[in-house]
Design a protein around this motif. Sequence first.
Motif, PDB file in Angstrom:
ATOM      1  N   GLU A 140     -36.229  21.448 -21.497  1.00  0.00           N
ATOM      2  CA  GLU A 140     -36.556  21.654 -20.149  1.00  0.00           C
ATOM      3  C   GLU A 140     -36.205  20.596 -19.302  1.00  0.00           C
ATOM      4  N   LEU A 141     -35.707  20.958 -18.054  1.00  0.00           N
ATOM      5  CA  LEU A 141     -35.489  19.751 -17.083  1.00  0.00           C
ATOM      6  C   LEU A 141     -36.820  19.373 -16.264  1.00  0.00           C
ATOM      7  N   PRO A 142     -36.873  18.019 -15.768  1.00  0.00           N
ATOM      8  CA  PRO A 142     -37.728  17.712 -15.166  1.00  0.00           C
ATOM      9  C   PRO A 142     -38.226  18.694 -13.830  1.00  0.00           C
ATOM     10  N   SER A 143     -39.417  18.957 -13.495  1.00  0.00           N
ATOM     11  CA  SER A 143     -39.827  19.918 -12.556  1.00  0.00           C
ATOM     12  C   SER A 143     -39.094  19.706 -11.354  1.00  0.00           C
ATOM     13  N   PHE A 144     -38.911  18.515 -10.761  1.00  0.00           N
ATOM     14  CA  PHE A 144     -38.213  18.301  -9.793  1.00  0.00           C
ATOM     15  C   PHE A 144     -36.829  18.856  -9.324  1.00  0.00           C
ATOM     16  N   LEU A 145     -36.188  18.778 -10.552  1.00  0.00           N
ATOM     17  CA  LEU A 145     -34.643  19.180 -10.782  1.00  0.00           C
ATOM     18  C   LEU A 145     -34.777  20.658 -10.799  1.00  0.00           C
ATOM     19  N   MET A 146     -35.463  21.291 -11.403  1.00  0.00           N
ATOM     20  CA  MET A 146     -35.851  22.763 -11.446  1.00  0.00           C
ATOM     21  C   MET A 146     -36.195  23.261 -10.354  1.00  0.00           C
ATOM     22  N   ARG A 147     -37.133  22.911  -9.613  1.00  0.00           N
ATOM     23  CA  ARG A 147     -37.393  23.330  -8.075  1.00  0.00           C
ATOM     24  C   ARG A 147     -36.128  23.283  -7.268  1.00  0.00           C
ATOM     25  N   GLY A 148     -35.463  22.063  -7.440  1.00  0.00           N
ATOM     26  CA  GLY A 148     -34.138  21.776  -6.435  1.00  0.00           C
ATOM     27  C   GLY A 148     -33.065  22.900  -6.846  1.00  0.00           C
ATOM     28  N   LEU A 149     -32.980  23.330  -8.095  1.00  0.00           N
ATOM     29  CA  LEU A 149     -32.265  24.422  -8.721  1.00  0.00           C
ATOM     30  C   LEU A 149     -32.522  25.778  -8.291  1.00  0.00           C
ATOM     31  N   ASP A 150     -33.927  25.803  -8.335  1.00  0.00           N
ATOM     32  CA  ASP A 150     -34.306  27.008  -7.720  1.00  0.00           C
ATOM     33  C   ASP A 150     -34.114  27.509  -6.322  1.00  0.00           C
ATOM     34  N   LEU A 151     -34.312  26.407  -5.232  1.00  0.00           N
ATOM     35  CA  LEU A 151     -34.105  26.533  -4.014  1.00  0.00           C
ATOM     36  C   LEU A 151     -32.683  26.806  -3.957  1.00  0.00           C
ATOM     37  N   ALA A 152     -31.864  26.316  -4.619  1.00  0.00           N
ATOM     38  CA  ALA A 152     -30.252  26.535  -4.467  1.00  0.00           C
ATOM     39  C   ALA A 152     -30.009  28.205  -4.935  1.00  0.00           C
ATOM     40  N   GLY A 153     -30.557  28.405  -5.832  1.00  0.00           N
ATOM     41  CA  GLY A 153     -30.380  29.895  -6.371  1.00  0.00           C
ATOM     42  C   GLY A 153     -30.874  30.947  -5.770  1.00  0.00           C
ATOM     43  N   GLN A 154     -31.829  30.421  -5.033  1.00  0.00           N
ATOM     44  CA  GLN A 154     -32.584  31.443  -4.071  1.00  0.00           C
ATOM     45  C   GLN A 154     -31.661  32.000  -3.026  1.00  0.00           C
ATOM     46  N   MET A 155     -30.487  31.135  -2.397  1.00  0.00           N
ATOM     47  CA  MET A 155     -29.608  31.529  -1.741  1.00  0.00           C
ATOM     48  C   MET A 155     -28.671  32.624  -2.165  1.00  0.00           C
TER      49      MET A 155
END
Length: 298
Positions: A173-188
């Motif tokens: 698992e990645l730290p939650s702040f990294l996953m949230r950042g990647l989530d935002l990027a992926g949502q584009m």
Amino acid sequence: MLLALTVLEIVAPVFMLGLAGWTWVKRGAEFRVDFVTRICFTISVPALLFTALARAELDPAFFASLAGAAFAAYMLAALALWVAIRLGKLSVRVWLAPLVFGNTGNVGLPVAMFAFGDEGLALAAVIFAVMACLSFTVGVWLVSGGGSPAEAAKQPIFYGAALGLLFALMDWELPSFLMRGLDLAGQMAIPLMLLTLGVSVARLSVKGAGRAIAMSVLRVILCGAAAWGAARIFGLSDIGRDALILQLTMPVAVTSYLLAERYKAEPSEVAGLVVVSTLVSVAAIPLTLAAILEGWLP
């Protein structure tokens, strides 16, 4: 009626965003496809693949079966389409790669997500990763006559998929702040890709419409049969089979036109094929989904 509404709920968001991109261009507004495509395939799509796969509960044996089935399905589809192209006295260099490697990114990922949820998106991402590796190696070789296996390793989507699979299989698992950042990027990724698809279709012209219609319909049949056969051979579960069939029957990708333009492989023919196969998919995707949802597949 209930089936029709279910299918409509799945495909309507996809076609609505594609139509929005088409309308945007037809109204004379600017849309820089090269810039948006670079953003998608450098940042947002790798992030989407990583997050979708990293969160998936992938059994190593099932992953191996799905990846193997995807590879086998593309090989079977290539063989069947090669025979069809030769019988039709068409150019293998021009027609084979576009017909084999469909739009599993722009259209396939969102359709799988809307149809099967997060699990379907993860399965579609595995198939997309297999397709991307084949497209950037075998596909480039077919169109240009000189592709290299190293070409796939240069693509950020390759690393996004590979790392996502590694995290899933190792249960990291990645730290939650990294996953949230990647989530935002992926949502584009999905809205941008669908808008770009609509823009590209609006800007391309159709040449040889009758031939393009025939080959588009034939590719849906042959690719769907290849996916079904590979799923049976590898013993995939129902959802694995359904995701594989759905991904392989997606329309011809806009990237096929860009490759044809780059390597002077009759880009006007490929442009017509992209437009026509996308229009054919308006009927083909709902019919495929209906067959899947109603359990019509043996």
